[in-house]
Design a protein around this motif. Structure first.
Motif, short mmCIF file in Angstrom:
data_model
loop_
_atom_site.label_atom_id
_atom_site.label_comp_id
_atom_site.label_asym_id
_atom_site.label_seq_id
_atom_site.Cartn_x
_atom_site.Cartn_y
_atom_site.Cartn_z
N ILE A 1 39.85 34.55 35.81
CA ILE A 1 40.26 35.96 35.74
C ILE A 1 39.25 36.83 36.47
O ILE A 1 39.62 37.75 37.20
CB ILE A 1 40.42 36.39 34.26
N MET A 2 37.98 36.52 36.31
CA MET A 2 36.93 37.28 36.98
C MET A 2 37.08 37.21 38.49
O MET A 2 37.03 38.24 39.18
CB MET A 2 35.55 36.76 36.57
N CYS A 3 37.28 36.03 39.02
CA CYS A 3 37.44 35.87 40.47
C CYS A 3 38.62 36.68 40.99
O CYS A 3 38.51 37.37 42.00
CB CYS A 3 37.61 34.40 40.83
N HIS A 4 39.72 36.60 40.29
CA HIS A 4 40.92 37.34 40.68
C HIS A 4 40.65 38.85 40.66
O HIS A 4 41.05 39.58 41.57
CB HIS A 4 42.07 36.98 39.74
N ALA A 5 39.95 39.32 39.65
CA ALA A 5 39.70 40.76 39.50
C ALA A 5 38.73 41.30 40.54
O ALA A 5 38.85 42.45 40.97
CB ALA A 5 39.16 41.05 38.09
N LEU A 6 37.77 40.47 40.98
CA LEU A 6 36.69 40.98 41.82
C LEU A 6 36.90 40.80 43.32
O LEU A 6 36.26 41.49 44.12
CB LEU A 6 35.37 40.33 41.42
N LYS A 7 37.77 39.90 43.72
CA LYS A 7 37.98 39.68 45.16
C LYS A 7 38.51 40.96 45.81
O LYS A 7 39.51 41.52 45.37
CB LYS A 7 38.94 38.53 45.40
N GLY A 8 37.78 41.44 46.81
CA GLY A 8 38.16 42.66 47.51
C GLY A 8 37.58 43.93 46.91
O GLY A 8 37.71 45.01 47.48
N ALA A 9 36.91 43.82 45.77
CA ALA A 9 36.33 45.00 45.11
C ALA A 9 35.03 45.42 45.79
O ALA A 9 34.31 44.58 46.36
CB ALA A 9 36.05 44.69 43.64
N SER A 10 34.73 46.69 45.72
CA SER A 10 33.42 47.15 46.18
C SER A 10 32.40 46.71 45.12
O SER A 10 32.77 46.39 43.98
CB SER A 10 33.40 48.66 46.33
N LYS A 11 31.14 46.76 45.47
CA LYS A 11 30.11 46.38 44.50
C LYS A 11 30.11 47.33 43.31
O LYS A 11 29.92 46.90 42.18
CB LYS A 11 28.74 46.33 45.16
N LYS A 12 30.36 48.62 43.56
CA LYS A 12 30.43 49.58 42.46
C LYS A 12 31.62 49.28 41.56
O LYS A 12 31.51 49.31 40.33
CB LYS A 12 30.51 51.00 43.01
N GLN A 13 32.78 49.00 42.15
CA GLN A 13 33.96 48.63 41.36
C GLN A 13 33.67 47.37 40.55
O GLN A 13 34.07 47.26 39.39
CB GLN A 13 35.17 48.39 42.27
N ALA A 14 32.99 46.41 41.16
CA ALA A 14 32.65 45.16 40.47
C ALA A 14 31.78 45.43 39.25
O ALA A 14 32.01 44.86 38.18
CB ALA A 14 31.97 44.19 41.43
N GLN A 15 30.78 46.29 39.40
CA GLN A 15 29.91 46.62 38.27
C GLN A 15 30.72 47.27 37.14
O GLN A 15 30.50 46.98 35.97
CB GLN A 15 28.76 47.55 38.71
N ASN A 16 31.66 48.13 37.49
CA ASN A 16 32.53 48.75 36.48
C ASN A 16 33.40 47.70 35.80
O ASN A 16 33.59 47.74 34.57
CB ASN A 16 33.41 49.83 37.10
N LEU A 17 33.94 46.76 36.57
CA LEU A 17 34.77 45.70 35.99
C LEU A 17 33.95 44.79 35.07
O LEU A 17 34.45 44.34 34.04
CB LEU A 17 35.45 44.89 37.09
#
Length: 140
Positions: free
Chosen positions: A74-90
């Motif tokens: 689930i993490m991989c799916h959610a983070l692919k293509g995300a900015s680093k800031k978006q990733a930190q929020n996720l």
């Protein structure tokens, strides 16, 4: 199996666990980290490729329980293509979903909300998210 345990291991969780186990690992990652759960033996290795400020690719290798593997998928799916800031929020949102049982607008992430009812499984579910947090800190 009681209803709560059945909810924890519902079909979608099993599918996500299977997808994580079949993931192809990134060649030449820009950063990676490995986390180990001493309580149960789960191991998660997370690799990312970044381009500018975006996570262009993410992969994970897990050795452990279904909950650990599903959360990693689930993490991989959610983070692919995300900015680093978006990733930190996720990562923060996932931590709240897993530890506090908070609902999430994303159906996949919301699958992890049941884990909070099983304190001995929280560490399993959060391991990949801790590893990606370490990876992002390396890749600054």
């Amino acid at each position: 199996m009681n209803q709560a345990t059945g909810d924890l291991y519902r079909e979608q969780i099993l599918e996500w666990a299977n997808s994580a186990k079949q993931m192809v690992m990134i060649k030449s990652p820009t950063a990676e980290a490995t986390k180990y759960n001493m309580a149960c033996g789960d191991t998660v290795r997370v690799l990312i490729k970044t381009s500018a400020d975006k996570i262009s690719d993410v992969s994970v290798a897990t050795s452990g329980c279904v909950i650990c593997s599903a959360s990693a998928g689930i993490m991989c799916h959610a983070l692919k293509g995300a900015s680093k800031k978006q990733a930190q929020n996720l990562i923060k949102q996932a931590t709240d979903v897993i530890t506090l049982g908070k609902n999430h607008a994303d159906d996949e992430m919301d699958l992890l909300s049941t884990v909070s009812q099983f304190p001995n499984r929280v560490r399993c579910a959060i391991l990949a998210w801790e590893a990606i947090d370490d990876v992002l800190r390396q890749d600054q």
